[in-house]
Design a protein around this motif. Structure first.
Motif, PDB file in Angstrom:
ATOM      1  N   ASP A  28       0.815  -1.219   0.000  1.00 30.73           N
ATOM      2  CA  ASP A  28       0.000   0.000   0.000  1.00 30.73           C
ATOM      3  C   ASP A  28       0.846   1.265   0.000  1.00 30.73           C
ATOM      4  O   ASP A  28       0.312   2.366  -0.030  1.00 30.73           O
ATOM      5  N   GLY A  29       2.162   1.120   0.098  1.00 27.07           N
ATOM      6  CA  GLY A  29       3.046   2.273   0.134  1.00 27.07           C
ATOM      7  C   GLY A  29       3.275   2.817   1.527  1.00 27.07           C
ATOM      8  O   GLY A  29       3.774   3.928   1.697  1.00 27.07           O
ATOM      9  N   ASP A  30       2.909   2.038   2.546  1.00 26.54           N
ATOM     10  CA  ASP A  30       3.094   2.482   3.923  1.00 26.54           C
ATOM     11  C   ASP A  30       4.453   2.017   4.438  1.00 26.54           C
ATOM     12  O   ASP A  30       4.749   0.819   4.424  1.00 26.54           O
ATOM     13  N   PRO A  31       5.302   2.968   4.902  1.00 21.19           N
ATOM     14  CA  PRO A  31       6.626   2.590   5.375  1.00 21.19           C
ATOM     15  C   PRO A  31       6.566   1.787   6.674  1.00 21.19           C
ATOM     16  O   PRO A  31       5.690   2.003   7.517  1.00 21.19           O
ATOM     17  N   ALA A  32       7.538   0.889   6.835  1.00 22.88           N
ATOM     18  CA  ALA A  32       7.598   0.042   8.029  1.00 22.88           C
ATOM     19  C   ALA A  32       7.611   0.875   9.305  1.00 22.88           C
ATOM     20  O   ALA A  32       6.971   0.517  10.291  1.00 22.88           O
ATOM     21  N   ILE A  33       8.309   2.001   9.281  1.00 27.69           N
ATOM     22  CA  ILE A  33       8.397   2.831  10.481  1.00 27.69           C
ATOM     23  C   ILE A  33       7.021   3.380  10.882  1.00 27.69           C
ATOM     24  O   ILE A  33       6.696   3.472  12.063  1.00 27.69           O
ATOM     25  N   SER A  60       0.872   6.206   2.717  1.00 26.25           N
ATOM     26  CA  SER A  60       0.092   6.399   1.493  1.00 26.25           C
ATOM     27  C   SER A  60      -1.009   7.440   1.658  1.00 26.25           C
ATOM     28  O   SER A  60      -1.519   7.967   0.672  1.00 26.25           O
ATOM     29  N   ASN A  61      -1.378   7.748   2.892  1.00 23.75           N
ATOM     30  CA  ASN A  61      -2.378   8.784   3.165  1.00 23.75           C
ATOM     31  C   ASN A  61      -1.737  10.123   3.512  1.00 23.75           C
ATOM     32  O   ASN A  61      -2.438  11.098   3.745  1.00 23.75           O
ATOM     33  N   GLY A  62      -0.405  10.149   3.628  1.00 22.28           N
ATOM     34  CA  GLY A  62       0.302  11.381   3.940  1.00 22.28           C
ATOM     35  C   GLY A  62       0.614  11.584   5.412  1.00 22.28           C
ATOM     36  O   GLY A  62       1.132  12.630   5.800  1.00 22.28           O
ATOM     37  N   ALA A  63       0.308  10.606   6.262  1.00 18.90           N
ATOM     38  CA  ALA A  63       0.565  10.727   7.694  1.00 18.90           C
ATOM     39  C   ALA A  63       2.002  10.320   8.020  1.00 18.90           C
ATOM     40  O   ALA A  63       2.536   9.379   7.440  1.00 18.90           O
ATOM     41  N   THR A  64       2.618  11.029   8.956  1.00 18.40           N
ATOM     42  CA  THR A  64       3.964  10.694   9.420  1.00 18.40           C
ATOM     43  C   THR A  64       3.873   9.657  10.544  1.00 18.40           C
ATOM     44  O   THR A  64       2.812   9.504  11.177  1.00 18.40           O
TER      45      THR A  64
END
Length: 156
Positions: A28-33, A60-64
């Motif tokens: 989904d493009g979400d980083p492991a961190i 993928s939603n722009g959240a850090t």
């Protein structure tokens, strides 16, 4: 990527063996961190940071990762990310991490951010007023409405 049964040792091995990059993302493009921060996986979060993961990587939603740790109330992860240099005032959907923690009812995360000199301000206009005069925010990642108490809205 991190799954529910993943153990810390597995992540250590993958990072050490070159089987995974610290900035790896899932399908989904979400980083492991970010996934580690959202799930309160402090040990895995620290491993990723130590391996050089970008502490401000957006999903993928722009959240850090900091926003995710605040949204889900993982104060220990909030502290770890701040110590690693995460930007305490980064915004997601126009709202800062301390505001997400506050409107989600996570006072322990708010306290960690306050200790790091983050300032709790009113949420900007445009997010809609709730029935009590508070602000209602739609958190699309979990499809629920978050309410911000009126006293938080009136602070500036």
């Amino acid at each position: 990527m991190l799954e529910g049964g993943t153990r810390v040792g597995d992540v250590q091995w993958l990072l050490a063996s070159g089987g995974a990059d610290a900035d790896s993302c899932d399908a989904d493009g979400d980083p492991a961190i970010g996934v580690a921060a959202a799930h309160g996986e402090l040990e895995i979060l620290q491993l990723l940071i130590d391996a050089g993961a970008d502490v401000d990587a957006r999903d993928s939603n722009g959240a850090t990762p900091l926003v995710l740790a605040c949204l889900y109330g993982h104060a220990s992860c909030v502290g770890c990310l701040l110590e690693a240099g995460a930007k305490r005032d980064s915004k997601w959907q126009g709202v800062q991490p301390i505001q997400w923690a506050s409107c989600s009812g996570h006072s322990d995360a708010v306290a960690v951010l306050s200790d790091a000199k983050a300032v709790l301000r009113a949420i900007p206009r445009g997010f809609g007023l709730g029935p009590d005069g508070g602000v209602a925010l739609l958190d699309r990642s979990v499809n629920r409405l978050l309410a911000v108490p009126r006293d938080v809205v009136s602070r500036g």
